[in-house]
Scaffold this active site. Structure first.
Site, PDB file in Angstrom:
ATOM      1  CG  ASP A 270      33.841  98.182 -31.353  1.00  0.00           C
ATOM      2  OD1 ASP A 270      33.901  99.022 -30.384  1.00  0.00           O
ATOM      3  OD2 ASP A 270      34.680  98.235 -32.399  1.00  0.00           O
TER       4      ASP A 270
ATOM      5  CD  GLN B 110      41.002 100.504 -33.686  1.00  0.00           C
ATOM      6  OE1 GLN B 110      40.945  99.844 -32.993  1.00  0.00           O
ATOM      7  NE2 GLN B 110      40.928 101.728 -33.843  1.00  0.00           N
TER       8      GLN B 110
ATOM      9  CE  LYS C  76      40.014 100.155 -29.115  1.00  0.00           C
ATOM     10  NZ  LYS C  76      39.547 100.236 -30.521  1.00  0.00           N
TER      11      LYS C  76
END
Length: 935
Positions: free
Chosen positions: A125, A100, A56
């Protein structure tokens, strides 16, 4: 049929990244200094998480996104994670923010609580309940979609097949893929069936699907023979199965039996290389989308503001009744409405806040709005309503004409508030609210000035005392002490040495002569100009004796207290354009002279850094609002006689950026145009570099009658009948003052709009006469105003006139060049602005001209300290007197603020209390806590 066409996620994600890269370039070109920001919060140190995060970060760098990896240890608690999330939520540089997963902590952490703590507008997300709820409701344009389903949808679009009307089957119901994929297909008008491992007729359902998305997490669960011929197959699975031909002993497969499925499908994604690369690309796309939304929402100059509607009453209630009947908007809402970011605002309760100076850097490329200064004709002792007009004008421009507009006003001193004047928040239906907050402590700026000023005063007397009672070496040992056997000069002491021409940094290297020069300021007590201050009217402190305790060993002297707002520190605050400039100005403040005639500064006393620390919060402008909900900066309140009488440069600069090029900033200059406006132009605008577009000159029939020969107007005494009955002759004669003040404003090349502030005793004929005279005298326009009784509605004509005037030609210029000799600058102001024949410098003033010129201060602007009740030095001379000689009694220097102030006549810098002070009427309701009687 032919084998399926491969949907390569690597190829499509590459195309997405290229597109995003171009979008970021366009963004940064349009908004210089701006970059989309992504934050990745990790807890622990899992290898797989590190791998995904690195992918990422690499993608973000390639696209031009500023990515920040925040790593908490595996000992982090839920509270630690939530605290970090709160900080990232508030950071305006972060537009996309992901946590994460999984959270690798040895402490119990509720994952759902963590994901829901992420601000929905930053949840790229798409995992928060709010975003999930919006997706399930079909609000696709107002939410973030989880990255894997979003990537799947992008791959489906690449096929060119219309989703609408197709039968879609989703296998899997996880919150991350299955459930949002169902919603996404549904709101793209597919007929969707969700299956899972418990579905008994799975093969049958798969066979019906035109579009099949599989996210079951089971290796090759979907067989090729199940698939409908020509279907689109999106395989989200990543599974490892044994494979002895591989070095690792295993290989990666999806949830679909790929070899057989590609013979039936028309399009299929491989594993790996299909959905996987798209997930990262979609994260980047959501981050860029979030940045675009941010720019749209916080586009400089684009306000979305809610105004308050007034409920007008007749007769008009008292100011405090009106103020307390208003329910102000939460001040953080006001800040958001005008485009301030959360981290740029420091809340002081619900109704006031400080604004960080960093906003100037963020908006440095934003064009300024229109700059309007409100001033007045020579007033009566009652005042003619400049503050009320300022507020009425911004309420009209904002709440009624829907222009971006800021008022910038001075903070009032508590001395007059409890003395003879009362509050200074405007009046009637044109007020800054809450008025009790405005008029009392506000955010403590004046108290900070009091503390800073008195620290300097204490330092002066303490230094003289220590120099009189100690030897050079004793002084040196205390000023440069040995700490653990090491002596070291502080930064401010290095500056003192450099000023003395001593280019040494080793304290042990100074000669006896150099030590003597360094430690002895040798202040001449008779030259001390720095006084102690207090924000209370106390006439008995005008002359005092200090040092009478036996501990001072007989070193007493005569001194005085001034009111806090007369302190040079207040003037510095008002003219500084940032922390660094303020600190430099503090260092330059001259407090006395040495016995050799050299100026002694705050830097010489070693107090500059301490002053900056005391004033570090006071330098931030205070945000409030008007009754109708328009924003106001309240900042600084220097005297309008011995100082320049204007609110801060910083408040004006920030406001001009916030309103944008089509907006307006309205500020007020103290006293009449001959004093406050002249200093606004020649001092404030000279230092700020800002150029005004319009002058609003406030006039009243009452004041003009006074200038026409009417009886004296006295505070607390009923007005004589001449002021309550129509008298056109008095008004016409008094217009000489109006004419002169219009001429004064036009002298600077700025259009003038006259605001005739109407009182209930004025007649229509009187008001019309003033309007006529103003236009004949050269005003751009003149209008009658009734804002005191009607709020912004009553200043609508004034606002429209100001709008037109702001478009008129403007040839702003200063009255004088600062390089002219001091006497010539004073003479120019006296003759051109006041109408004097000439000036006369008394001996003390002549001596000061010579001293200040010799000391290098002769090129400072001039700040005339004279009565505000006449254009001349004599308050009894009304109208527009001419032919008089202006006497200059003395001249003093505010070197840090940056001006010389000639004293015209006598005046006190410490007001006294009247026989019946305002505090007789002020009280506190012990039950409600409301302030009563303040006006």
């Amino acid at each position: 049929m032919a084998p399926a066409e491969i949907l390569s996620g690597k190829i499509v994600s590459g195309q997405v990244r290229d597109r995003l890269k171009q979008q970021v370039v366009e963004m940064t070109e349009k908004f210089p200094g701006f970059r989309p920001g992504l934050a990745i919060l990790q807890v622990g140190n899992r290898d797989d998480s590190n791998l995904y995060i690195n992918m990422k970060l690499k993608a973000a760098a390639e696209i031009g996104i500023s990515a920040n990896h925040i790593k908490l240890p595996n000992t982090a608690t839920e509270a630690d994670v939530l605290k970090c999330i709160a900080s990232l939520n508030a950071d305006p540089a972060v537009h996309g923010f992901i946590v994460q997963l999984p959270l690798d902590s040895n402490k119990p952490i509720n994952t759902e609580k963590i994901t829901n703590a992420v601000a929905p507008e930053k949840d790229v997300d798409g995992l928060s309940s709010i975003n999930a709820g919006k997706l399930s409701r079909g609000d696709l344009g107002d939410c973030f979609i989880p990255c894997t389903p979003k990537g799947c949808m992008e791959l489906i679009r690449q096929t060119g097949v219309q989703v609408a009307g197709k039968r879609a089957v989703v296998i899997g119901r996880s919150k991350i893929v299955g459930a949002p994929m169902h919603d996404l297909l549904l709101w793209n008008n597919a007929t969707v069936t969700t299956c899972h491992s418990k579905t008994s007729t799975l093969a049958e359902e798969v066979g019906k699907a035109d579009i099949l998305v599989v996210a079951a997490g089971r290796a090759e669960m979907v067989k090729g023979e199940w698939i409908k011929p020509g279907a689109i197959v999106i395989d989200c699975g990543i599974n490892h199965v044994p494979d002895s031909t591989k070095a690792s002993g295993k290989r990666v497969v999806g949830d679909v039996a790929y070899s057989s499925a590609k013979e039936k499908a028309s399009f299929i994604t491989p594993v790996p290389g299909g959905v996987g690369p798209m997930t990262v690309a979609m994260l980047m796309q959501s981050t860029v989308e979030s940045a675009q939304r941010f720019l749209e929402k916080f586009q400089p100059g684009k306000w979305s503001i809610q105004y308050n509607q007034l409920t007008l009453k007749m007769p008009v209630p008292s100011d405090i009744e009106i103020s307390q009947s208003c329910i102000p908007k939460p001040i953080d809402q006001v800040a958001k409405e005008v485009g301030l970011f959360p981290d740029e605002v420091e809340l002081y309760g619900q109704t006031k806040a400080k604004v960080q100076l960093s906003v100037l850097k963020r908006l440095q490329n934003q064009p300024d709005g229109k700059y309007v200064v409100v001033t007045g004709i020579t007033p009566t002792p009652l005042g003619e309503g400049k503050s009320t007009t300022t507020v009425g004008l911004v309420q009209a421009l904002g709440a009624h004409l829907h222009q971006n507009v800021f008022a910038c006003v001075r903070q009032p001193s508590q001395g007059p508030t409890f003395g003879i004047k009362g509050g200074a928040a405007g009046g009637g239906y044109c007020q800054v609210v809450p008025m009790e907050e405005f008029n009392l402590h506000l955010t403590g700026d004046i108290h900070a000035i009091t503390a800073a000023n008195n620290l300097v005063a204490a330092a002066i007397d303490a230094r003289m005392f220590h120099e009189l009672t100690q030897s050079d070496q004793a002084l040196y040992n205390r000023l440069v002490p040995s700490v653990n056997g090491v002596r070291k000069f502080s930064d401010i002491q290095i500056r003192r040495l450099q000023k003395l021409g001593i280019n040494k940094t080793d304290p042990m290297a100074l000669t006896k002569e150099e030590v003597n020069a360094f430690v002895r300021l040798d202040i001449d007590p008779g030259t001390i100009t720095w006084q102690r201050v207090l924000d209370t009217n106390d006439r008995f402190l005008r002359k005092i004796t200090i040092g009478q305790s036996i501990t001072e060993k007989g070193f007493s002297r005569t001194a005085q207290f001034d009111i806090t707002v007369s302190s040079e520190i207040m003037a510095v605050l008002a003219l500084a354009d940032g922390l660094e400039d303020m600190k430099k100005r503090f260092g330059r403040m001259v407090v006395a002279c040495s016995k050799k005639g050299q100026p002694v500064t705050a830097d010489d006393l070693g107090v500059t850094g301490a002053l900056a620390v005391l004033m570090k919060d006071a330098i931030k402008p205070n945000l409030m609002q008007t009754l109708e909900g328009t924003p106001v900066f309240v900042h600084a309140g220097p005297f309008a006689n011995i100082a320049h009488g204007n609110s801060s440069v910083l408040a004006d600069k920030i406001a001009l950026k916030l309103v944008g090029k089509d907006g307006f900033v309205v500020t007020e200059a103290g006293f009449g145009a001959d004093i406050g406006m002249e200093k606004f132009f020649n001092i404030k605008c000279r230092y700020s570099g800002l150029r005004p577009h319009v002058v609003v000159l406030v006039a009243t029939v009452r004041a003009l009658k006074m200038h026409g020969g009417g009886p004296a107007v006295t505070a607390g005494v009923p007005l004589p009948k001449e002021y309550t009955e129509e008298n056109l002759q008095l008004v016409a004669k008094g217009c000489s003052n109006l004419n002169k003040q219009i001429q004064n404003a036009r002298m600077f090349g700025v259009p003038v709009v006259v605001a005739v502030n109407a009182f209930k005793t004025d007649t229509k004929a009187e008001l019309a006469l003033v309007v006529q005279h103003a236009k004949e005298a050269g005003a751009f326009d003149a209008v009658e105003c009734t804002h005191w009784a009607e709020g912004g509605k009553g200043a609508l004509a004034l606002a429209q006139a100001v709008q037109r005037a702001s478009q008129a030609p403007n040839n702003f210029k200063f009255l004088y060049n600062v390089e002219l000799p001091v006497v010539d600058k004073i003479r120019l102001i006296a003759q051109q602005v006041y109408g004097a024949k000439d000036i006369e410098l008394l001996p003390e003033a002549q001596e000061k001209v010579a001293v200040y010129t010799k000391q290098g201060f002769g090129n400072l602007p001039i700040c005339m300290a004279k009565t505000h009740l006449s254009l001349s030095h004599d308050p009894e001379q009304k109208g527009a007197p001419t032919g008089f000689v202006l006497p200059i009694r003395d001249i003093r220097a505010s070197v840090g603020a940056g001006f010389l102030y000639p004293l015209v006549g006598t005046m006190s810098t410490m007001p006294g209390l009247p026989t019946r002070p305002c505090f007789y009427d002020i009280d506190l309701d012990p039950v409600s806590g409301e302030v009563n009687g303040l006006f």
